[in-house]
Design an enzyme around this catalytic site. Structure first.
Site, short mmCIF file in Angstrom:
data_model
loop_
_atom_site.label_atom_id
_atom_site.label_comp_id
_atom_site.label_asym_id
_atom_site.label_seq_id
_atom_site.Cartn_x
_atom_site.Cartn_y
_atom_site.Cartn_z
N CYS A 1 42.62 38.02 35.25
CA CYS A 1 41.98 39.34 35.37
C CYS A 1 41.32 39.45 36.73
O CYS A 1 41.02 40.55 37.17
CB CYS A 1 41.03 39.61 34.21
SG CYS A 1 39.87 38.32 33.95
N GLU B 1 35.40 42.30 28.22
CA GLU B 1 35.79 41.81 29.55
C GLU B 1 37.26 42.17 29.68
O GLU B 1 38.13 41.47 29.16
CB GLU B 1 35.51 40.31 29.62
CG GLU B 1 35.42 39.78 31.02
CD GLU B 1 36.75 39.28 31.51
OE1 GLU B 1 37.41 40.05 32.25
OE2 GLU B 1 37.14 38.16 31.15
N GLY C 1 40.70 40.98 27.41
CA GLY C 1 42.11 41.39 27.40
C GLY C 1 42.29 42.73 28.08
O GLY C 1 41.50 43.09 28.96
N SER C 2 43.30 43.47 27.65
CA SER C 2 43.63 44.72 28.33
C SER C 2 42.59 45.81 28.03
O SER C 2 41.88 45.76 27.02
CB SER C 2 45.00 45.20 27.87
OG SER C 2 44.91 45.60 26.51
N GLY D 1 40.59 46.84 24.61
CA GLY D 1 39.13 46.92 24.65
C GLY D 1 38.62 48.27 24.15
O GLY D 1 37.61 48.34 23.45
C1 UN1 Z 1 40.36 35.76 33.13
O1 UN1 Z 1 41.33 35.95 33.87
O2 UN1 Z 1 40.27 36.38 32.03
O3 UN1 Z 1 37.43 33.77 37.83
C2 UN1 Z 1 39.29 34.79 33.40
C3 UN1 Z 1 38.50 33.30 37.41
C4 UN1 Z 1 38.44 32.36 36.23
C5 UN1 Z 1 38.35 33.11 34.96
C6 UN1 Z 1 39.35 34.20 34.78
N1 UN1 Z 1 37.28 31.51 36.38
O4 UN1 Z 1 39.58 33.54 37.92
#
Ligand code: UN1
Length: 509
Positions: free
Chosen positions: A296, A262, A240-241, A245
């Site tokens: 992300c 992450e 998440g953000s 985190g």
């Molecule tokens: C996420 O945005 O938290 O690489 C995961 C990617 C995807 C996973 C994203 N396989 O864009």
């Protein structure tokens, strides 16, 4: 309510009654209504779990742990294999639910379920490969080796943007490693989570295994804090953000617990003068607008050699004009809505601020109006010509806003790319080997993911996923990420008739 929403018999939360679901307990003072970002219609009401419900789930997980960890790892892999098979059957239903609840395109909803299936396959293989090393002992007739043991309860905190896949990365690995899971999905996407729980619950039941191997808790950040501070949760894996985190890291750190983080990304693509633009356009546009800029790994910055800058910008603006924005369940559309009105506000504020800081709006900056867009969450993907002195380009805004920069030397491009607090994903488009290798070298990208001639988003499950700096440093999914879900034990066995000490110490009595 659309029929597609309830193919999993989620009668309990949909009716707002007390839970008929196993592994999900709704003892609560608080009920929230979930509206779809697609059309603003209510999907259902869900009760948030309170502290008492949390404690009940933790004891269910604790009861299940000794049973689960006593099973040989390949047998646990067999259960995960069955889960993968169940997901194959439910791919369409679950993909649609994810798409409707989160707002991502149907293709991406199916893609997310595919990621779950793939990680199950990976975990099944892994269940026979939880290898420890053997070392040569410095003492005669001694054997030294390491082995890996389960941790206990793994707490999984996941975000709305990948309502199911990120859980699967964590849970499939946790399970084959012998752990049980307690999952707190985003309270913005609880039904996708409850559907996953239903699917896995059936697999457990068929195999006569306790439901406490998998638990779902629907709650807000207060529940997240309980998990982070609870010594019963051996590992907290949080996606998440960066703000979230940091709070998790601090709380888990205080009790010297384990965490995998992450967090945010601010991902860039460098396009050099040696790039093949035909290969580059689609990954750039998908990276920037896919999932409405809410991955992300979304491409947030494009760093273009000055010789190509104008041409590429024109191509991009033309491509953006072709984008079909609308109901993500209609497979003709490329871009769905943002998750909610706060996300729309953040989109508008960021564009406004970027312009104030000297950015030039090349395309976008519009919230779409009309009957097709009645959730008011559909926005035009936006392109802003930017420069590195603008503080806003260092921030991650979860929206389809792409900052474009011009550069002269590759060193300068790499400096722009690395000069942000985040370090998740990065890419270079170049057909020149020296440029590509320079980008991949220690002097190149400082991110956890570095790609050549593909974009920043859409990583495969086989690699370790995660990044550096404010991205949190954790790694999930493939490669040897599983090691973070187990405890390492170094063992030395003396099979001789004499005791001996290391470091040459003589201690004769
Ligand atoms: C996420 O945005 O938290 O690489 C995961 C990617 C995807 C996973 C994203 N396989 O864009």
């Amino acid at each position: 309510m659309k029929n597609l929403l309830n193919p999993f018999n989620l009668s309990a939360p949909f009716n707002n009654s007390s839970s008929g679901l196993s592994g999900w307990i709704s003892k609560s003072d608080k009920v929230i209504t979930i509206n779809s970002p697609v059309d603003n219609l209510p999907i259902g009401e869900v009760e948030l779990t309170n502290e008492e419900g949390y404690k009940t789930l933790v004891s269910k997980a604790q009861e299940a742990f000794p049973i689960w960890k006593a099973m040989p790892a390949p047998k646990r892999g067999e259960i995960v294999r069955q889960f993968g098979d169940a997901l194959r059957i439910e791919k369409e239903n679950l993909g649609k639910l994810v798409s409707y609840e989160m707002g991502k395109s149907l293709q991406e909803g199916y893609g997310e379920v595919q990621e779950m299936i793939d990680i199950c396959d990976f975990a099944v293989g892994l269940s026979r490969q939880l290898y420890g090393l053997q070392m040569h002992s410095e003492r005669p007739n001694h054997r030294m080796f390491e082995q890996w043991h389960p941790l206990g309860i793994v707490g999984i905190i996941s975000a709305f943007n990948f309502p199911v896949a990120v859980w699967a990365w964590n849970s499939a690995l946790s399970w084959v490693c012998g752990n049980v899971c307690l999952w707190k999905p985003s309270e913005k996407t609880p039904f996708s989570a409850l559907a996953c729980q239903e699917i896995f619950k059936k697999v457990l039941k068929k195999n006569n295994l306790p439901e406490g191997i998998s638990n779902v808790i629907i709650g807000d950040s207060d529940i997240g804090k309980l998990m982070a501070s609870d010594p019963n949760i051996a590992l907290v894996s949080a996606t998440g953000s960066t703000r979230m985190g940091k709070s998790v890291a601090e709380t888990v750190g205080k009790r010297l617990g384990k965490s995998i983080l992450e967090l945010g990304g601010n991902n860039a693509i460098i396009v050099t003068e040696k790039a093949d633009l035909d290969t580059a356009i689609a990954p750039i546009v998908f990276g920037a607008v896919g999932t409405a800029g809410q991955r992300c790994t979304t491409t947030r910055r494009l760093i273009v050699h000055k010789s190509l800058y104008k041409g590429l910008l024109n191509k991009l603006v033309n491509a953006y004009k072709q984008l079909r924005i609308g109901d993500p369940l209609n497979e003709n559309n490329h871009v769905g809505p943002l998750i909610d009105s706060q996300a729309v506000d953040a989109y508008l504020k960021t564009i406004n601020e970027a312009q104030k800081q000297g950015g030039n709006l090349a395309y976008g900056n519009e919230v779409l109006k009309g009957s097709e867009y009645k959730s008011n969450c559909y926005v035009k993907p936006t392109i802003i010509e930017a420069n590195i002195d603008m503080p806003i380009v260092k921030h991650e805004t979860f929206a389809p806003i792409l900052y474009v920069f011009s550069y002269e030397t590759l060193e300068e491009a790499i400096t722009i790319q690395n000069n942000v607090p985040q370090g998740l994903s990065s890419a270079i488009f170049s057909m020149n080997m020296q440029q590509a290798e320079m980008f991949l070298s220690h002097a190149g990208s400082d991110c956890g993911i570095a790609n050549v001639n593909i974009g920043t988003s859409g990583a495969e499950i086989g690699g370790a996923f995660g990044g550096e700096k404010e991205t949190g440093g954790g790694r999930e999914s493939g490669s040897d990420s599983w090691k973070a879900y187990m405890r390492r034990q170094t063992c030395t066995v003396n099979y001789g008739n004499e005791g001996s000490l290391a470091q040459g110490i003589k201690f004769n009595l």
